[in-house]
Motif scaffolding. Structure first.
Motif, PDB file in Angstrom:
ATOM      1  N   SER A 198       7.405  45.543  27.518  1.00 27.06           N
ATOM      2  CA  SER A 198       8.377  46.151  28.424  1.00 27.06           C
ATOM      3  C   SER A 198       8.969  47.470  27.922  1.00 27.06           C
ATOM      4  CB  SER A 198       9.500  45.179  28.788  1.00 27.06           C
ATOM      5  OG  SER A 198      10.405  45.005  27.734  1.00 27.06           O
ATOM      6  N   MET A 199       8.360  48.098  26.939  1.00 25.65           N
ATOM      7  CA  MET A 199       8.808  49.410  26.479  1.00 25.65           C
ATOM      8  C   MET A 199       7.643  50.380  26.551  1.00 25.65           C
ATOM      9  SD  MET A 199      11.066  48.626  23.103  1.00 25.65           S
ATOM     10  CE  MET A 199      12.297  49.887  23.220  1.00 25.65           C
ATOM     11  N   THR A 200       7.939  51.585  27.014  1.00 27.83           N
ATOM     12  CA  THR A 200       6.913  52.622  26.989  1.00 27.83           C
ATOM     13  C   THR A 200       6.754  53.095  25.546  1.00 27.83           C
ATOM     14  OG1 THR A 200       8.450  54.460  27.265  1.00 27.83           O
ATOM     15  CG2 THR A 200       7.609  53.405  29.293  1.00 27.83           C
ATOM     16  N   PRO A 201       5.662  53.779  25.226  1.00 27.23           N
ATOM     17  CA  PRO A 201       5.530  54.330  23.871  1.00 27.23           C
ATOM     18  C   PRO A 201       6.707  55.241  23.491  1.00 27.23           C
ATOM     19  CG  PRO A 201       3.400  54.347  24.928  1.00 27.23           C
ATOM     20  CD  PRO A 201       4.407  53.951  25.980  1.00 27.23           C
ATOM     21  N   LYS A 202       7.205  56.036  24.439  1.00 28.65           N
ATOM     22  CA  LYS A 202       8.339  56.921  24.160  1.00 28.65           C
ATOM     23  C   LYS A 202       9.591  56.106  23.849  1.00 28.65           C
ATOM     24  CE  LYS A 202      10.840  60.669  24.061  1.00 28.65           C
ATOM     25  NZ  LYS A 202      11.155  61.131  22.724  1.00 28.65           N
ATOM     26  N   GLU A 203       9.829  55.047  24.612  1.00 24.94           N
ATOM     27  CA  GLU A 203      10.996  54.194  24.357  1.00 24.94           C
ATOM     28  C   GLU A 203      10.894  53.520  22.994  1.00 24.94           C
ATOM     29  OE1 GLU A 203      12.059  52.938  28.968  1.00 24.94           O
ATOM     30  OE2 GLU A 203      10.582  51.777  27.848  1.00 24.94           O
ATOM     31  N   LYS A 204       9.698  53.060  22.619  1.00 26.79           N
ATOM     32  CA  LYS A 204       9.506  52.439  21.311  1.00 26.79           C
ATOM     33  C   LYS A 204       9.718  53.463  20.205  1.00 26.79           C
ATOM     34  CE  LYS A 204       8.602  48.744  20.096  1.00 26.79           C
ATOM     35  NZ  LYS A 204       9.517  47.715  19.576  1.00 26.79           N
ATOM     36  N   CYS A 205       9.213  54.673  20.412  1.00 29.74           N
ATOM     37  CA  CYS A 205       9.430  55.764  19.455  1.00 29.74           C
ATOM     38  C   CYS A 205      10.927  55.973  19.238  1.00 29.74           C
ATOM     39  CB  CYS A 205       8.784  57.043  20.003  1.00 29.74           C
ATOM     40  SG  CYS A 205       9.332  58.577  19.246  1.00 29.74           S
ATOM     41  N   ASP A 206      11.662  56.105  20.322  1.00 30.95           N
ATOM     42  CA  ASP A 206      13.109  56.334  20.226  1.00 30.95           C
ATOM     43  C   ASP A 206      13.813  55.173  19.520  1.00 30.95           C
ATOM     44  OD1 ASP A 206      12.741  58.737  21.538  1.00 30.95           O
ATOM     45  OD2 ASP A 206      13.382  57.966  23.494  1.00 30.95           O
ATOM     46  N   GLU A 207      13.396  53.945  19.822  1.00 33.34           N
ATOM     47  CA  GLU A 207      14.001  52.781  19.183  1.00 33.34           C
ATOM     48  C   GLU A 207      13.766  52.796  17.675  1.00 33.34           C
ATOM     49  OE1 GLU A 207      13.985  48.061  19.972  1.00 33.34           O
ATOM     50  OE2 GLU A 207      12.050  48.924  19.410  1.00 33.34           O
ATOM     51  N   LEU A 208      12.548  53.087  17.260  1.00 36.39           N
ATOM     52  CA  LEU A 208      12.243  53.131  15.827  1.00 36.39           C
ATOM     53  C   LEU A 208      13.049  54.213  15.124  1.00 36.39           C
ATOM     54  CD1 LEU A 208       8.378  52.636  15.904  1.00 36.39           C
ATOM     55  CD2 LEU A 208      10.056  51.057  14.930  1.00 36.39           C
ATOM     56  N   ILE A 209      13.120  55.393  15.717  1.00 31.69           N
ATOM     57  CA  ILE A 209      13.874  56.491  15.108  1.00 31.69           C
ATOM     58  C   ILE A 209      15.345  56.117  14.988  1.00 31.69           C
ATOM     59  CG2 ILE A 209      14.660  58.878  15.425  1.00 31.69           C
ATOM     60  CD1 ILE A 209      11.738  58.607  14.425  1.00 31.69           C
ATOM     61  N   GLU A 210      15.915  55.523  16.034  1.00 37.30           N
ATOM     62  CA  GLU A 210      17.323  55.121  15.994  1.00 37.30           C
ATOM     63  C   GLU A 210      17.581  54.109  14.877  1.00 37.30           C
ATOM     64  OE1 GLU A 210      18.779  53.843  19.814  1.00 37.30           O
ATOM     65  OE2 GLU A 210      17.963  55.623  20.782  1.00 37.30           O
ATOM     66  N   LYS A 211      16.657  53.181  14.679  1.00 39.44           N
ATOM     67  CA  LYS A 211      16.830  52.174  13.638  1.00 39.44           C
ATOM     68  C   LYS A 211      16.759  52.787  12.246  1.00 39.44           C
ATOM     69  CE  LYS A 211      15.325  48.091  16.133  1.00 39.44           C
ATOM     70  NZ  LYS A 211      14.342  47.004  16.219  1.00 39.44           N
ATOM     71  N   PHE A 212      15.832  53.718  12.053  1.00 38.28           N
ATOM     72  CA  PHE A 212      15.663  54.305  10.727  1.00 38.28           C
ATOM     73  C   PHE A 212      16.705  55.373  10.406  1.00 38.28           C
ATOM     74  CE2 PHE A 212      11.203  52.727  11.015  1.00 38.28           C
ATOM     75  CZ  PHE A 212      11.212  51.996   9.848  1.00 38.28           C
ATOM     76  N   ILE A 213      17.128  56.129  11.403  1.00 37.37           N
ATOM     77  CA  ILE A 213      18.012  57.271  11.131  1.00 37.37           C
ATOM     78  C   ILE A 213      19.357  56.829  10.546  1.00 37.37           C
ATOM     79  CG2 ILE A 213      19.229  57.583  13.324  1.00 37.37           C
ATOM     80  CD1 ILE A 213      18.322  60.596  13.027  1.00 37.37           C
ATOM     81  N   LEU A 214      19.777  55.625  10.853  1.00 36.95           N
ATOM     82  CA  LEU A 214      21.043  55.127  10.316  1.00 36.95           C
ATOM     83  C   LEU A 214      20.996  54.917   8.803  1.00 36.95           C
ATOM     84  CD1 LEU A 214      21.906  52.522  13.081  1.00 36.95           C
ATOM     85  CD2 LEU A 214      22.895  54.801  12.763  1.00 36.95           C
ATOM     86  N   GLN A 225       9.361  60.086   9.231  1.00 38.79           N
ATOM     87  CA  GLN A 225       8.370  59.692   8.227  1.00 38.79           C
ATOM     88  C   GLN A 225       8.337  58.171   8.052  1.00 38.79           C
ATOM     89  OE1 GLN A 225       6.109  61.864   7.109  1.00 38.79           O
ATOM     90  NE2 GLN A 225       7.200  63.244   8.468  1.00 38.79           N
ATOM     91  N   CYS A 226       9.501  57.543   8.037  1.00 38.46           N
ATOM     92  CA  CYS A 226       9.553  56.076   7.923  1.00 38.46           C
ATOM     93  C   CYS A 226       8.947  55.406   9.143  1.00 38.46           C
ATOM     94  CB  CYS A 226      11.001  55.610   7.730  1.00 38.46           C
ATOM     95  SG  CYS A 226      11.662  56.004   6.111  1.00 38.46           S
ATOM     96  N   ALA A 227       9.235  55.925  10.324  1.00 39.99           N
ATOM     97  CA  ALA A 227       8.676  55.356  11.552  1.00 39.99           C
ATOM     98  C   ALA A 227       7.153  55.488  11.567  1.00 39.99           C
ATOM     99  CB  ALA A 227       9.290  56.028  12.775  1.00 39.99           C
ATOM    100  N   LEU A 228       6.637  56.623  11.104  1.00 34.89           N
ATOM    101  CA  LEU A 228       5.180  56.807  11.043  1.00 34.89           C
ATOM    102  C   LEU A 228       4.534  55.821  10.078  1.00 34.89           C
ATOM    103  CD1 LEU A 228       4.942  60.702  11.131  1.00 34.89           C
ATOM    104  CD2 LEU A 228       4.141  59.106  12.893  1.00 34.89           C
ATOM    105  N   ILE A 229       5.182  55.584   8.947  1.00 41.00           N
ATOM    106  CA  ILE A 229       4.665  54.598   7.988  1.00 41.00           C
ATOM    107  C   ILE A 229       4.653  53.216   8.624  1.00 41.00           C
ATOM    108  CG2 ILE A 229       5.179  53.388   5.820  1.00 41.00           C
ATOM    109  CD1 ILE A 229       6.252  56.152   4.797  1.00 41.00           C
ATOM    110  N   ALA A 230       5.735  52.862   9.310  1.00 40.35           N
ATOM    111  CA  ALA A 230       5.818  51.544   9.957  1.00 40.35           C
ATOM    112  C   ALA A 230       4.727  51.387  11.018  1.00 40.35           C
ATOM    113  CB  ALA A 230       7.199  51.347  10.582  1.00 40.35           C
ATOM    114  N   VAL A 231       4.525  52.408  11.838  1.00 39.07           N
ATOM    115  CA  VAL A 231       3.498  52.339  12.879  1.00 39.07           C
ATOM    116  C   VAL A 231       2.106  52.255  12.268  1.00 39.07           C
ATOM    117  CG1 VAL A 231       2.420  53.610  14.789  1.00 39.07           C
ATOM    118  CG2 VAL A 231       4.903  53.406  14.672  1.00 39.07           C
TER     119      VAL A 231
END
Length: 85
Positions: free
Chosen positions: A10-26, A52-58
């Motif tokens: 239920s998430m588009t790739p863009k929404e998942k991208c944004d979610e990952l960035i929000e989680k890591f940026i904190l 960079q962290c999100a790319l590693i996770a993906v």
């Protein structure tokens, strides 16, 4: 292409991208140069570190063997969205 996978996620790739960035940026180290001493927050540094962290996770997720073709396509598109940032 990833409709079957997307319907369960239920998430588009863009929404998942944004979610990952929000989680890591904190949790990112966001000071550059003398910024740590002056306590100046550098948003670009924080975003780059989170990216960079999100790319590693993906990459780790993408390398799992449990994916359908649709799942692989979904995570490939998530990675492309992250790289656009």
């Amino acid at each position: 292409i990833y409709e079957t996978f997307k319907s369960s996620n239920s998430m588009t790739p863009k929404e998942k991208c944004d979610e990952l960035i929000e989680k890591f940026i904190l949790n990112m180290y966001c000071y550059m140069g003398g910024g740590m001493l002056s306590n100046d927050y550098d948003e670009k540094v924080a975003l780059n570190n989170a990216k960079q962290c999100a790319l590693i996770a993906v990459d780790e997720i993408f390398n799992l063997d449990d994916f359908s073709i649709e799942g692989r396509e979904y995570w490939k598109e998530v990675k492309q969205e992250i790289e656009k940032l």
